[in-house]
Write a protein that holds these residues in place. Structure first.
Motif, PDB file in Angstrom:
ATOM      1  N   ARG A 119       0.800  -1.234   0.000  1.00 29.87           N
ATOM      2  CA  ARG A 119       0.000   0.000   0.000  1.00 29.87           C
ATOM      3  C   ARG A 119       0.828   1.276   0.000  1.00 29.87           C
ATOM      4  N   ALA A 120       2.156   1.193   0.059  1.00 27.83           N
ATOM      5  CA  ALA A 120       2.982   2.399  -0.062  1.00 27.83           C
ATOM      6  C   ALA A 120       2.789   2.961  -1.466  1.00 27.83           C
ATOM      7  N   ARG A 121       2.753   4.290  -1.569  1.00 31.81           N
ATOM      8  CA  ARG A 121       2.573   4.941  -2.861  1.00 31.81           C
ATOM      9  C   ARG A 121       3.881   5.619  -3.255  1.00 31.81           C
ATOM     10  N   LEU A 122       4.399   5.225  -4.414  1.00 33.32           N
ATOM     11  CA  LEU A 122       5.685   5.730  -4.892  1.00 33.32           C
ATOM     12  C   LEU A 122       5.555   6.227  -6.322  1.00 33.32           C
ATOM     13  N   ARG A 123       6.183   7.363  -6.587  1.00 31.99           N
ATOM     14  CA  ARG A 123       6.314   7.842  -7.956  1.00 31.99           C
ATOM     15  C   ARG A 123       7.727   8.386  -8.084  1.00 31.99           C
ATOM     16  N   GLY A 124       8.560   7.638  -8.789  1.00 39.15           N
ATOM     17  CA  GLY A 124       9.971   7.978  -8.926  1.00 39.15           C
ATOM     18  C   GLY A 124      10.766   6.700  -9.087  1.00 39.15           C
ATOM     19  N   LYS A 125      12.057   6.822  -9.130  1.00 40.25           N
ATOM     20  CA  LYS A 125      12.880   5.618  -9.288  1.00 40.25           C
ATOM     21  C   LYS A 125      13.540   5.261  -7.969  1.00 40.25           C
ATOM     22  N   ILE A 126      13.867   3.988  -7.854  1.00 41.12           N
ATOM     23  CA  ILE A 126      14.570   3.474  -6.688  1.00 41.12           C
ATOM     24  C   ILE A 126      15.882   2.898  -7.184  1.00 41.12           C
ATOM     25  N   GLU A 127      16.973   3.299  -6.548  1.00 42.86           N
ATOM     26  CA  GLU A 127      18.292   2.870  -7.007  1.00 42.86           C
ATOM     27  C   GLU A 127      19.119   2.353  -5.839  1.00 42.86           C
ATOM     28  N   PHE A 128      19.739   1.190  -6.035  1.00 45.77           N
ATOM     29  CA  PHE A 128      20.663   0.603  -5.073  1.00 45.77           C
ATOM     30  C   PHE A 128      22.064   1.070  -5.409  1.00 45.77           C
ATOM     31  N   ARG A 129      22.785   1.674  -4.433  1.00 43.16           N
ATOM     32  CA  ARG A 129      24.137   2.181  -4.674  1.00 43.16           C
ATOM     33  C   ARG A 129      25.226   1.284  -4.129  1.00 43.16           C
ATOM     34  N   GLY A 130      24.868   0.219  -3.444  1.00 45.49           N
ATOM     35  CA  GLY A 130      25.859  -0.659  -2.832  1.00 45.49           C
ATOM     36  C   GLY A 130      26.582  -1.514  -3.860  1.00 45.49           C
ATOM     37  N   GLU A 131      27.472  -2.337  -3.364  1.00 43.92           N
ATOM     38  CA  GLU A 131      28.218  -3.260  -4.213  1.00 43.92           C
ATOM     39  C   GLU A 131      27.295  -4.344  -4.753  1.00 43.92           C
ATOM     40  N   MET A 132      27.468  -4.685  -6.013  1.00 44.23           N
ATOM     41  CA  MET A 132      26.638  -5.731  -6.620  1.00 44.23           C
ATOM     42  C   MET A 132      27.537  -6.784  -7.246  1.00 44.23           C
ATOM     43  N   ASP A 133      27.179  -8.026  -7.069  1.00 40.57           N
ATOM     44  CA  ASP A 133      27.870  -9.137  -7.711  1.00 40.57           C
ATOM     45  C   ASP A 133      27.177  -9.385  -9.043  1.00 40.57           C
ATOM     46  N   ILE A 134      27.802  -8.969 -10.123  1.00 42.93           N
ATOM     47  CA  ILE A 134      27.176  -9.108 -11.440  1.00 42.93           C
ATOM     48  C   ILE A 134      27.828 -10.194 -12.275  1.00 42.93           C
ATOM     49  N   ALA A 135      28.632 -11.048 -11.632  1.00 48.70           N
ATOM     50  CA  ALA A 135      29.261 -12.148 -12.363  1.00 48.70           C
ATOM     51  C   ALA A 135      28.177 -13.020 -12.972  1.00 48.70           C
ATOM     52  N   GLY A 136      28.321 -13.355 -14.202  1.00 48.83           N
ATOM     53  CA  GLY A 136      27.360 -14.198 -14.904  1.00 48.83           C
ATOM     54  C   GLY A 136      26.280 -13.388 -15.611  1.00 48.83           C
ATOM     55  N   LEU A 137      26.233 -12.101 -15.392  1.00 47.04           N
ATOM     56  CA  LEU A 137      25.235 -11.270 -16.068  1.00 47.04           C
ATOM     57  C   LEU A 137      25.789 -10.621 -17.320  1.00 47.04           C
ATOM     58  N   GLU A 138      27.073 -10.774 -17.540  1.00 48.87           N
ATOM     59  CA  GLU A 138      27.710 -10.090 -18.679  1.00 48.87           C
ATOM     60  C   GLU A 138      27.566 -10.870 -19.951  1.00 48.87           C
TER      61      GLU A 138
END
Length: 138
Positions: A119-138
């Motif tokens: 039920r939270a109402r959001l209008r905008g973007k949400i962005e994670f700034r922490g470290e991400m393990d993207i191995a295998g996504l390339e």
């Protein structure tokens, strides 16, 4: 029923000790215009109306209560809990929690943990700034 209390407050992502450590309040019915800032670990609860920025440079907790409105602003702290209304950018360096009674019109950035209640109402973007393990996504 076994006699246990079944009416518990909802679990919070923002630690209770952080919420209990808040020392500054903009009370319901009050209007604050300007920038609220601190270089030390402080906390601010907004139950009234704040027009401006909230910047807690080191640590800090911002709690926008159910009757609180923060407008035209940037909120920056380690922990941010939104139950009321925010129009602006939210930067949470550790935890960001947006409850079911909250309205956020603006972008949210977080570095570690986020909880968006139903039920939270959001209008905008949400962005994670922490470290991400993207191995295998390339």
């Amino acid at each position: 029923m076994n006699g246990q209390d079944t009416h518990r407050a909802p679990a919070r992502l923002v630690p209770a000790e952080q919420l209990n450590g808040i020392t500054s309040l903009i009370a319901e019915g009050a209007l604050f215009e300007g920038t609220f800032s601190a270089k030390v670990d402080l906390g601010l609860k907004v139950d009234g109306w704040l027009k401006g920025d909230i910047r807690l440079e080191t640590g800090g907790t911002v709690h926008v209560g159910a009757t609180g409105v923060v407008e035209g602003s940037t909120i920056e702290a380690d922990h941010v809990l939104i139950e009321g209304k925010v129009r602006g950018t939210v930067i949470a360096r550790k935890t960001l929690e947006i409850t079911g009674s909250a309205t956020l019109m603006g972008d949210a950035v977080y570095d570690a943990l986020i909880d968006i209640h139903p039920r939270a109402r959001l209008r905008g973007k949400i962005e994670f700034r922490g470290e991400m393990d993207i191995a295998g996504l390339e």
